[in-house]
Design an enzyme around this catalytic site. Structure first.
Site, mmCIF file in Angstrom:
data_model
loop_
_atom_site.group_PDB
_atom_site.id
_atom_site.type_symbol
_atom_site.label_atom_id
_atom_site.label_comp_id
_atom_site.label_asym_id
_atom_site.label_seq_id
_atom_site.Cartn_x
_atom_site.Cartn_y
_atom_site.Cartn_z
ATOM 1 N N CYS A 1364 43.263 41.522 33.004
ATOM 2 C CA CYS A 1364 44.095 40.819 33.989
ATOM 3 C C CYS A 1364 43.311 40.690 35.290
ATOM 4 O O CYS A 1364 43.075 41.683 35.976
ATOM 5 C CB CYS A 1364 45.397 41.575 34.238
ATOM 6 S SG CYS A 1364 46.565 41.440 32.886
ATOM 7 N N LEU A 1365 42.937 39.472 35.617
ATOM 8 C CA LEU A 1365 42.161 39.222 36.823
ATOM 9 C C LEU A 1365 42.469 37.806 37.282
ATOM 10 O O LEU A 1365 42.470 36.874 36.478
ATOM 11 C CB LEU A 1365 40.664 39.377 36.526
ATOM 12 C CG LEU A 1365 39.713 39.401 37.726
ATOM 13 C CD1 LEU A 1365 39.924 40.662 38.562
ATOM 14 C CD2 LEU A 1365 38.268 39.329 37.254
#
Length: 1501
Positions: A1364-1365
Site C-alpha cells: 500500500c503506497l
C-alpha cells in the site's frame, strides 16, 4: 434619469444592440445608398426615443460647422443604418478603435456620431454581468478588467468569472460568428447563421411574400365584401375614408381611386391597423392583434369571398403582424415588467394558448435586418428562459405545462427554428476555444446563459453545494422538489405509497422537461427544410457540452474529496442539467435501441452493429467524441495519450469541415450518449452516495454530542432508518433518475451496450477493445445494479436478460481484452445483485431479520437467469475464480477515485459461488473443477481443462489469503475496541483525561468499530464457504496442494489461538452481535475446517511442521467443547490430536536419526551448522513441538496478565559470541561498503525457479512486448541508479536491485530493515512489474517476504504481498504530489519511500485509524505487542528463511550482508527477546527458539 438607462443605471438592452449595430457605420462610405423607407424608419425612431440622436445631432452640427460641412441630417443616419446589415462583423472592445481608424474619408458628422456611439458602447461594455436578456443581446464582446470590476459592483449577485472564459452568447449570430484565427469557418454553417428572410425572398410560410404584394385592387362590386371582412376582424364597422355622410367615429380605411376602382396599399393597411390599435383599450394588445389575424385567415377560406377580399385580408394580416412585431421591437423593461410589457403579454398569451404558430410565422416574415434578428433572438431567449422562474416543481404542474406550451408554439415556425439553430451555433463557437481549467468554469456559465439552459436546469436533484458546504441539514438543502416532498405530513415517517406519489409527480415533471428538450432538438434536425448541416450542428452542440463537463468525472467513483479542490467537487454544469441532457440523448437513441433489442437481426435495425456501431468511429471523430481522454483507459488497457484529447481537436473546432455523404447520426448519438452517461449521470450516483454518507455522519455526530436532531426515523426505508436529510436526498434523487421512462431507456441502452461488446468479441473484432473506453462498460454495469437495488428489478427482467448474462460471461472470459479488475468487480456485483433476492443479502450483511420469503416475479426471473447460465455455461464458474485471483494486482489503480476493494469483491464472489453450490448442476461443475485441480496437482498432468483446474487451485489459495487477513485484522480490532471500552468503564479516570485525548480515543474507537463490522462479516462468510467446500471429499483435495496446504494449516492453528488462547478474554466487547462476532461459533467453525482437512495425512503432516502448533491449546479447546455438550466435535478433535501426537513422534524419531549422523549441537543437541542445506524437509522436522513445553500457568492467565520466563530458562543466553566487526564501529561500515557496494545493481535470470512472482510473470507473458517508450524509460532509470539516484549501501540500511536483461520490465528489489526498527537486519524482497503504459501508469509491486502468506509485516505490507503506497496508487494520497507522476516518479522514489515511510520504528501507527492513539497508554501498549510479533516474524522469515533459501539474484548479497552485521543482529535479537516479555511466555519461548536457530545459521557463514 437619463433616457438611455434603466432604473438601475444599466443601459437599456435594445440600446446596447443599436450601439453595437451603429459602430459598424464607421466603415460605410458617404456615397453609399440603399433601400426602402419602411426599413429606414427603424433606427431613427429608436434612437430618437432614447434621446441620443438629439445629443449627437447637436454635436455633429458643431463639428460640421467648424469643418465647413452641412449639418448632419436624420436622413443620412437613416440611409446609413439601412445598409448596415451588409457589413456586420464580429466586434470586440479592442477592435472598435481599429475599425474607426480604418474609416475611408468619413464625413465629420459621421465621425462625431461614431465617436459618441463608441463612448456609449464602452459604457455598455462595463456592464458585463447583466441579466440574462441583456447578456443575450450583448454580442460576443469581452470586457476589459476594469469593466468586469464595474460589473461586479452593479450586479453583486452575478458570478465572478475570469474575463478570458466568460461566455456572452450572442443574440445576433452574425456578430457571434466564428472568430477563431486558427479555425476556418465551415461553409455549410454560413446559411444557418444568415437565417432571416431577405426582401424579395419567397417566404415559404403562407405562400405569399408580404413585401411584394404592396397594393390590392378592389372592384366596385367587391368593396362591400372587403369592408365586411375588415369589420368582422376588427370587431367594429370599417368604412372607406372620405365618403360623405358617414357617421363620425367609424374606423376608416384610406383607398386610392384609379380608373374607377379602389385600391388599398400596404401603407393604407398599416394606417388602418394603427388607427384600430390607437382606438382600443386592450387587456392584451398582442392577443387582440392575433385574434384579428386569425379571424382574417378564417374568412379567407370561405368559398363565397371574392379574390380581392382574400387579398385584402392577407394584406391587413401583414400589417397586423408588422405592427405586432414593431410593438415587441420597441418594448422596454420597466418597473413592472422585467422583460417588457409587450413581451410579457406575448409570453403569457403563448402559455394560455391564445397565440398560435401561423401568426408568429407571419410576424417572422417582417424580419429583414440585423436589428430584427436581435429582437427575435431576444424573444426566443425570453420564451425558452421561462423555466428559470420556477423556484419549486411538483407543487404546481400547470405552471410548467404552460411554459412548455409557450415553447412548443414559439418554436413551431421553421424560421424560428433557424433562429434557435443560429443561437446554438454561437454557443458552439464561443466555447470551442476553451482550454485548461477555464473549461469547467465555462461549462457552468454556459448552463446559465445557454438558450436551452433554463429548460434543462429544471430538476429535482439536490444542489451538492448545499450539502458539501457547512453542516448539512434539511433547511439548507437546495432542490426545486424539496417543498413537494416536505409537504407530506410527518415526513419522513410516511407510508411508502405517499412517498411514491410525490416521486411520481416530480418524475413526471422532469420527464416533460426531457420530452420538451428532445422535441426542440428533434425539430431542428428532422424538419422538411432541414439538412445534414442542422443535424451536424446539434451533434456538435451536444458534444461540446459534454466535453466542457469532463471535470465532473474527477471525483471518481470512490467519492473522496481529499485529492480535490473545492471547485472540482462541483465542477461543470449542474447535476439536473446533465441528467436531463442524458434523458434527451436516450430519446434520440430509443428507436434503434428498442428496434434492435426487440427485432434482433431480422428487424429494421438488424444491421445496426455492422453498419453503424463501428468502434473506429470513436477514433475517426475524436475531435468531437473526445477519443480516449487523458487518464482514461480502454477496455484492453490502452491509455489516453495526452491531455489534449480532453478537448476538441488541436485546432479547437467541434464542427466538421466537410459534410460527408456517409450517414453517421446513429453512431454519433450512440457514442455521445455513452459519454453523456459517464459525464452526466454516473457522477450523480457517486455524489449521492457521498452526500448521503455526509448526512448520516453528521446525524451520528449530533446524537453522540447529545444535541438531538430534527431528523425523524423513516419506517419505509430498508435496514437502518436514515435521518431526514438522507431521506430527502434519496427521494429527490430517485424521483429523477429512477423515473420509469428514463430508467427503462437507460436499461435498454445498457443492454445494447453489453450486446455490442459481446458482438465485437463474437465477430473477432478484438482490436476494437483498444479503442473503447472503460467507462462504456462501467456505465451499463453500474446502472443495471443501481436499478435492481432501487427496487426496479422488473424493468430489467422485462428485457432479454439472456443478453446480459451471455455478455457478462463472454467478457469475464476475456481478461486480456477486459483487463480492469474494477470492471470485473462491477460484473460480479451485478451478478450478486441479480441473485440478491435468493441470497437475502440484506440479512447476511446487516444481520437483520429473516426478510421476505416470497420473491417478486421480476426478481425471480433474474435469479433464474443467473442459475440457468451458470449451469449451462461452464465458463462462468472458472471465470469467477480467475476474477477472484486477479484482484490482487490492479494496473493503474487510483484508490482516491476508483471504488474498488478486493476483499469486498471476493466476498461477493464467495456468496455467488455458495448460492450456485445449492443448485445441483452448478455444484457438479464446481466439483469437476476441483477434481481437475487435484488430478493435476497430484499426478502432474491435466484433465483436459488445465486452465480451469489451475484457476481453482489459485482460487483456493487466494480464499485462504483473504480469510487470514480478514479474520486476524478483525480480531485485532476487537482487542482495540475492548481496551477503549475498558477505559470508558472507569468513568472517573476517563473524565480525568484531557479532552483532546478523549476525542482521539473516541475517533479511534469509531473507526475500529466501522472497519470491524465489514471485515468480520466477510471473514465469517468466507470461513462458512470454506467449510462447505471442505465437506466435499473431492473438493477438499484441492486444499492439499503444496501452495495451499501450509496456509490452511497456519490459518487453523492461528485462529484457534486467537479465539481460545491466553488473550481470548480480551475479545469481550459490548454488543458483539453488531460485529457479527460469536466467539464460540467462530471457534467451532474454525475447528470444523481443521478437522475436515485433517482427514488427510498430508494436512496432518503439515500441521506438525507448523512452529506455532500448541497441543495444550487443542486440549483446552477439547475441554470447551465438552462443557458445551458438543461431544461429536470433541471426539473428532481428540482423534486429530492423537494423530498429531503420533505424527510428531514419528518425525522426532526421524530427526533423531538425522541428528545422529551429524556432530553434537552446542545448544539443544541439534546441529544445524553442518546440516545439508538442501534437506529442507528434514530441517523443518527438527523443530520441536512447542505445545509440550507450554506450562499450565500460561494458559491460566487468560487476559489477566502475562507470565515472564526467567532469563536462566532462555537457551539463547548461553550462545557464544559470533565473529565479525564490532557493531556500530567504523570498521563494520567500511567492510559493509567494500563487500556490498558492487552488488547494488545488476541483472539476473527471472526465469529460474522462485526467480519472479508467478502472477507478474503471467502478466509479462500476456503483454504484447516491451514498448519502446517503456524500455527507454527503464534503461534511463537503471542508468541513473549508478549515478544520480544511487541506492543506499550502509550497514544500517541498504537497497539492492536486480533486473532481467531480456525483460527490463521485470525487476526485483531487496532492502534491509533500517536499524532501530522491528525490521532491523532483515532482508525483504519485492518484485516489480512495469505494465504496458509505463511510465503513464505506476508499476505493480508485491512483497515476497511474507512467510508464505502467513505474515503481515506492516499495515502497508499485506500477507498476500500487497504494498500500500500512494505512489503505486494503492493507498490514498493526501496531495497530488504524493501520487504517481509520469514525469518525475521513478523506481528509486518507490523503494526509498518504502524503506523510510513503511519500515519505521513504530509501524503500528501506520494504520490511519491508529495514528490518533500515538502518545496514549493504549497506543504504546498495542505498539509494543505489535513490535514483538514483528520482531519474531523478522527473525523467522526475513533472516532464518532468507539464509536457508536466498532469493534468486541476491545469493551473494544475503551472505555478505549477514556475515558483516551478524554480531549486531545477535545483539539486537537478544534485546528483542528480553523486550518480548510484555507479550507473554509463549512469545518469549518462540522468540528464544528463533534466536537459537538464527545463531546457528549465522555461525556457519
Amino acid at each position: 434619469m437619463d433616457a438611455s438607462t434603466n432604473g438601475n443605471g444599466d443601459m437599456d438592452d435594445d440600446l446596447q444592440l443599436q450601439l453595437a449595430l451603429a459602430l459598424s457605420l464607421a466603415e460605410v462610405q458617404p456615397n453609399d445608398h440603399s433601400s426602402g423607407q419602411a426599413e429606414l424608419d427603424f433606427a431613427s425612431s429608436r434612437l430618437r426615443t432614447q434621446g441620443l440622436i438629439a445629443q449627437n445631432t447637436q454635436l455633429a452640427q458643431d463639428n460640421s460647422t467648424s469643418a465647413g460641412n452641412a449639418p448632419f441630417s436624420f436622413s443620412e443616419s437613416q440611409r446609413l443604418q439601412s445598409i448596415t446589415h451588409t457589413s456586420l462583423e464580429p466586434m470586440t472592445g479592442a477592435s472598435v478603435n481599429n475599425q474607426m481608424s480604418a474609416t475611408v474619408a468619413p464625413t465629420a458628422a459621421l465621425t462625431s456620431l461614431a465617436t459618441a456611439l463608441q463612448q456609449a458602447m464602452q459604457a455598455a461594455l462595463a456592464i458585463n454581468s447583466m441579466p440574462q436578456q441583456a447578456a443575450a443581446a450583448a454580442g460576443n464582446i469581452a470586457p476589459p478588467p476594469a469593466a468586469a470590476a464595474a460589473a461586479a459592483t452593479v450586479h453583486p449577485a452575478a458570478p465572478s468569472l475570469p474575463t478570458a472564459t466568460r461566455i456572452t452568447p450572442s443574440s445576433l449570430p452574425r456578430l457571434n460568428a466564428m472568430n477563431s484565427a486558427s479555425t476556418p469557418q465551415p461553409e455549410w454553417i454560413k446559411p444557418l447563421l444568415t437565417w432571416w428572410v431577405k426582401p424579395g425572398q419567397p417566404s415559404g410560410g403562407n405562400g405569399r411574400d408580404p413585401q411584394t404584394q404592396q397594393v390590392v385592387p378592389l372592384p366596385a362590386n367587391e368593396v362591400e365584401a372587403g369592408l365586411k371582412v375588415l369589420s368582422s376582424a376588427f370587431g367594429e364597422q370599417v368604412v372607406v375614408a372620405g365618403i360623405p355622410g358617414m357617421p363620425q367615429g367609424l374606423l376608416q380605411v384610406r383607398c386610392t381611386v384609379s380608373n374607377g376602382s379602389l385600391s388599398v396599399s400596404l401603407k393604407d393597411s398599416d394606417a388602418l391597423v394603427s388607427a384600430w390599435l390607437a382606438r382600443g383599450k386592450f387587456s392584451s394588445k398582442m392577443r387582440s392583434v392575433h385574434d384579428a389575424h386569425a379571424s382574417l385567415m378564417q374568412l379567407t377560406v370561405a368559398s363565397t369571398l371574392p379574390a380581392s377580399g382574400k387579398d385584402l385580408a392577407h394584406l391587413v394580416s401583414t400589417s397586423l403582424a408588422k405592427m405586432a412585431f414593431e410593438t415587441l421591437r420597441d418594448d422596454e423593461d420597466d418597473l413592472y415588467y422585467e422583460k417588457g410589457q409587450a413581451t410579457s403579454q406575448l409570453i403569457n398569451d403563448l402559455k394560455l394558448g391564445h397565440i398560435r404558430a401561423p401568426f408568429l410565422e407571419l410576424m417572422c416574415m417582417t424580419c429583414h435586418s440585423a436589428p430584427d434578428v436581435m429582437t427575435w433572438t431576444k424573444l426566443l431567449r425570453a420564451v425558452l428562459g421561462e423555466p428559470a422562474t420556477l423556484s419549486q416543481i411538483g407543487t404546481s404542474v400547470s405552471e410548467l405545462e404552460q411554459q412548455l406550451r409557450a415553447m412548443d408554439t414559439f418554436t413551431s415556425p421553421s424560421i424560428l427554428q433557424q433562429c434557435l439553430l443560429a443561437s446554438l451555433a454561437g454557443e458552439v463557437q464561443s466555447c470551442s476555444s476553451a482550454t485548461g481549467s477555464g473549461r469547467s468554469v465555462m461549462a457552468k456559465n454556459l448552463e446559465s446563459s445557454s438558450v436551452l439552459g433554463s429548460l434543462l436546469g429544471v430538476s429535482s436533484l439536490v444542489n451538492p453545494l448545499s450539502v458539501l458546504r457547512g453542516p448539512p441539514s434539511a433547511a439548507t438543502l437546495q432542490s426545486r422538489g424539496k417543498d413537494a416532498v416536505l409537504s407530506l405530513r410527518g415526513y419522513p415517517a410516511v407510508s411508502p405509497g405517499d412517498a411514491e406519489v410525490v416521486q411520481k409527480v416530480l418524475g413526471s415533471t422532469v420527464k416533460r422537461v426531457q420530452e420538451a428538450g428532445h422535441l426542440l432538438l428533434e425539430r431542428l434536425i428532422k424538419g422538411k427544410d432541414k439538412g445534414a448541416s442542422s443535424r451536424e450542428l446539434v451533434v456538435s452542440w451536444l458534444a461540446i457540452l459534454l466535453d466542457l463537463n469532463l471535470e465532473r468525472t474527477s471525483l471518481g467513483e470512490a467519492g473522496k474529496f481529499n485529492h480535490l479542490s473545492g471547485a472540482a467537487m462541483i465542477a461543470g454544469s449542474s447535476d439536473g442539467f446533465m441528467v436531463n441532457l442524458v434523458g434527451i440523448l436516450l430519446r434520440f437513441c430509443r428507436p434503434f435501441v428498442v428496434g434492435y433489442i426487440e427485432g434482433g437481426a431480422a428487424g429494421k435495425f438488424g444491421d445496426l452493429m455492422e453498419k453503424h456501431l463501428d468502434a473506429s468511429h470513436l477514433h475517426e471523430h475524436s475531435y468531437r467524441l473526445g477519443g480516449m481522454p487523458s487518464g482514461m483507459t480502454s477496455l484492453a488497457g490502452e491509455r489516453g495519450a495526452s491531455s489534449a484529447s480532453l478537448g476538441a481537436s488541436s485546432n479547437g473546432c467541434y464542427l466538421r469541415q466537410q459534410l460527408g455523404p456517409t450517414p453517421t447520426f446513429v453512431a454519433d448519438v450512440f457514442f455521445l450518449t455513452q459519454k453523456a452517461v459517464w459525464v452526466g449521470l454516473m457522477p450523480v450516483l457517486h455524489r449521492y452516495q457521498v452526500m448521503s454518507d455526509l448526512a448520516n455522519n453528521y446525524h451520528k455526530q449530533q446524537q453522540q454530542n447529545g444535541q438531538g436532531s430534527e431528523d425523524a426515523p423513516s419506517p419505509h426505508r430498508r435496514g437502518a432508518m436514515p435521518p431526514l436529510l438522507a431521506s430527502l436526498m434519496w427521494d429527490l434523487t430517485r424521483a429523477q433518475i429512477l423515473e420509469p421512462s428514463f430508467s427503462e431507456d437507460m436499461v435498454q441502452f445498457s443492454i445494447l451496450t453489453l450486446t455490442w461488446l459481446h458482438n465485437l468479441l463474437r465477430t473477432g473484432k478484438v482490436d476494437a477493445f483498444k479503442l473503447v473506453p472503460e467507462y462504456m462498460l462501467s456505465n451499463c454495469l453500474s446502472w443495471l445494479e443501481f436499478v435492481i437495488r432501487g427496487g426496479q428489478a422488473v424493468v430489467v427482467a422485462s428485457k432479454p436478460v439472456s443478453l446480459i448474462m451471455s455478455s457478462i460471461v463472454t467478457l469475464l472470459e476475456a481478461p486480456t481484452l477486459v483487463r480492469s479488475p474494477l470492471l470485473h468487480d462491477k460484473m460480479v456485483k451485478l451478478l450478486l445483485t441479480m441473485l440478491g433476492p435468493q441470497l437475502d443479502v440484506a440479512r447476511r450483511t446487516a444481520g437483520s431479520g429473516l426478510g421476505r420469503t416470497v420473491m417478486m416475479p421480476g426478481e425471480a426471473a433474474l435469479v433464474s437467469a443467473v442459475l440457468r447460465t451458470a449451469a449451462g455455461n461452464e465458463a462462468l464458474l472458472p471465470a469467477l475464480m480467475r476474477t477472484y485471483v486477479a484482484a490482487d494486482y490492479v494496473v493503474g489503480l487510483d484508490v482516491d477515485k476508483d471504488n474498488f476493494d478486493k476483499f469486498s469483491m471476493r466476498s461477493c464472489i464467495d456468496m455467488i459461488l455458495e448460492e450456485l453450490w445449492k443448485d445441483e448442476p452448478c455444484q457438479r461443475s464446481i466439483v469437476s473443477l476441483a477434481a481437475g485441480a487435484a488430478s493435476s496437482s497430484h499426478e502432474g498432468t491435466g484433465n483436459g481443462n488445465e486452465a480451469s483446474a489451475a484457476a481453482f487451485r489459485k482460487y483456493t489459495t487466494c480464499v485462504l489469503n483473504s480469510l487470514m487477513y480478514l479474520f486476524k485484522d478483525s480480531l485485532q480490532r476487537l482487542l482495540d475496541i475492548h481496551e477503549i471500552e475498558k477505559s470508558r468503564a472507569d468513568a472517573t479516570a476517563w473524565s480525568a483525561l484531557p479532552s483532546d485525548e478523549r476525542q482521539k480515543k473516541d475517533s479511534f474507537y469509531q473507526a475500529q468499530q466501522h472497519t470491524t463490522r465489514g471485515f468480520m462479516r466477510m471473514a465469517v462468510s468466507t470461513l462458512h464457504w470454506l467449510n462447505i467446500l471442505a465437506e466435499n471429499t473431492t473438493v477438499v483435495t484441492a486444499f492439499l496442494h503444496p501452495e495451499t496446504v501450509g496456509r490452511a494449516a497456519y490459518a487453523c492453528i492461528h485462529f484457534l489461538e486467537l479465539l481460545a488462547g491466553p488473550n481470548c478474554q480480551n475479545l469481550t466487547v459490548d454488543r458483539p452481535e453488531q460485529y457479527t462476532f460469536d466467539r464460540p461459533a467462530l471457534m467451532e467453525s474454525t475447528l470444523s475446517l481443521m478437522l475436515r482437512l485433517a482427514r488427510w495425512p498430508a494436512f496432518v503432516s503439515t500441521l506438525v511442521m507448523e512452529p506455532d502448533l500448541d497441543l495444550m491449546l487443542l486440549d483446552k479447546v477439547h475441554n470447551i467443547l465438552e462443557e458445551n455438550h458438543q461431544a461429536m466435535l470433541a471426539q473428532s478433535l481428540q482423534k486429530t490430536v492423537s494423530a498429531l501426537e503420533a505424527a510428531g513422534a514419528a518425525r522426532r524419531r526421524q530427526v533423531a536419526a538425522a541428528t545422529a549422523a551429524t556432530a553434537s549441537s552446542s545448544v539443544t543437541g541439534l546441529n544445524r551448522t553442518n546440516m545439508d542445506d538442501s534437506d529442507e524437509p528434514t530441517k523443518k522436522l527438527m523443530r520441536p513441538n512447542r505445545g509440550s513445553d507450554i506450562s499450565d500457568g500460561a494458559s491460566a492467565s487468560e487476559g489477566e496478565g502475562v507470565a515472564e520466563l526467567p532469563t536462566a530458562q532462555l537457551a539463547c543466553m548461553a550462545l557464544p559470541e559470533l565473529a565479525g566487526p564490532q557493531p556500530g564501529s567504523a570498521e563494520m561500515e567500511i567492510e559493509y561498503m567494500q563487500q556490498l557496494e558492487g552488488l547494488l545493481v545488476g541483472d539476473y535470470d527471472s526465469m529460474q525457479p522462485r526467480g519472479y512472482h508467478r502472477q507478474f510473470a503471467e502478466k509479462a507473458q500476456e503483454a504484447a512486448g516491451e514498448s519502446p517508450q517503456k524500455v527507454k524509460r527503464l534503461n534511463k532509470e537503471v542508468k541513473d541508479l549508478h549515478s544520480k539516484t544511487r541506492l543506499p549501501c550502509h550497514a544500517s540500511a541498504a537497497i539492492f536491485l536486480r533486473y532481467d536483461a531480456d525483460r527490463m520490465d521485470k525487476m526485483r528489489v531487496m532492502m534491509t530493515g533500517p536499524e532501530g526498527t522491528p525490521y532491523e537486519g532483515g532482508c525483504f524482497t519485492f518484485d516489480l512489474y512495469f505494465p504496458e503504459g509505463y511510465p503513464n501508469v505506476p508499476p505493480l509491486m508485491v512483497l515476497q517476504t511474507t512467510g508464505q502468506g502467513r505474515v503481515r509485516f506492516n499495515p502497508n505490507l499485506y500477507a498476500d504481498g500487497k504494498v500500500c503506497l500512494s505512489l503505486l496508487g494503492t493507498w490514498h494520497g493526501g496531495h497530488e504530489s504524493e501520487k504517481w507522476n509520469p514525469m518525475t516518479s521513478t523506481v528509486f522514489q518507490i523503494v526509498m519511500s518504502i524503506q523510510s515511510q513503511i519500515l519505521v520504528e513504530d509501524p503500528y501507527f501506520n494504520e490511519p485509524s491508529h495514528d490518533g492513539m500515538r502518545g496514549t497508554a493504549e497506543g504504546r501498549a498495542h505498539s509494543a505487542l505489535n513490535n514483538a510479533e514483528l520482531q519474531l516474524n523478522n527473525l523467522r522469515w526475513a533472516m532464518i528463511d532468507v539464509l536457508r533459501t536466498p532469493p534468486p539474484g541476491f545469493e551473494a548479497v544475503v551472505t555478505a550482508h549477514f556475515r558483516t552485521v551478524r554480531r549486531r543482529i545477535m545483539n539486537t535479537a537478544r534485546r528483542w527477546l528480553e523486550q518480548s516479555a510484555v507479550a507473554g511466555e509463549v512469545m518469549q519461548r518462540r522468540m528464544d527458539t528463533a534466536v537459537c536457530e538464527l545463531h546457528c545459521l549465522l555461525a556457519a557463514l
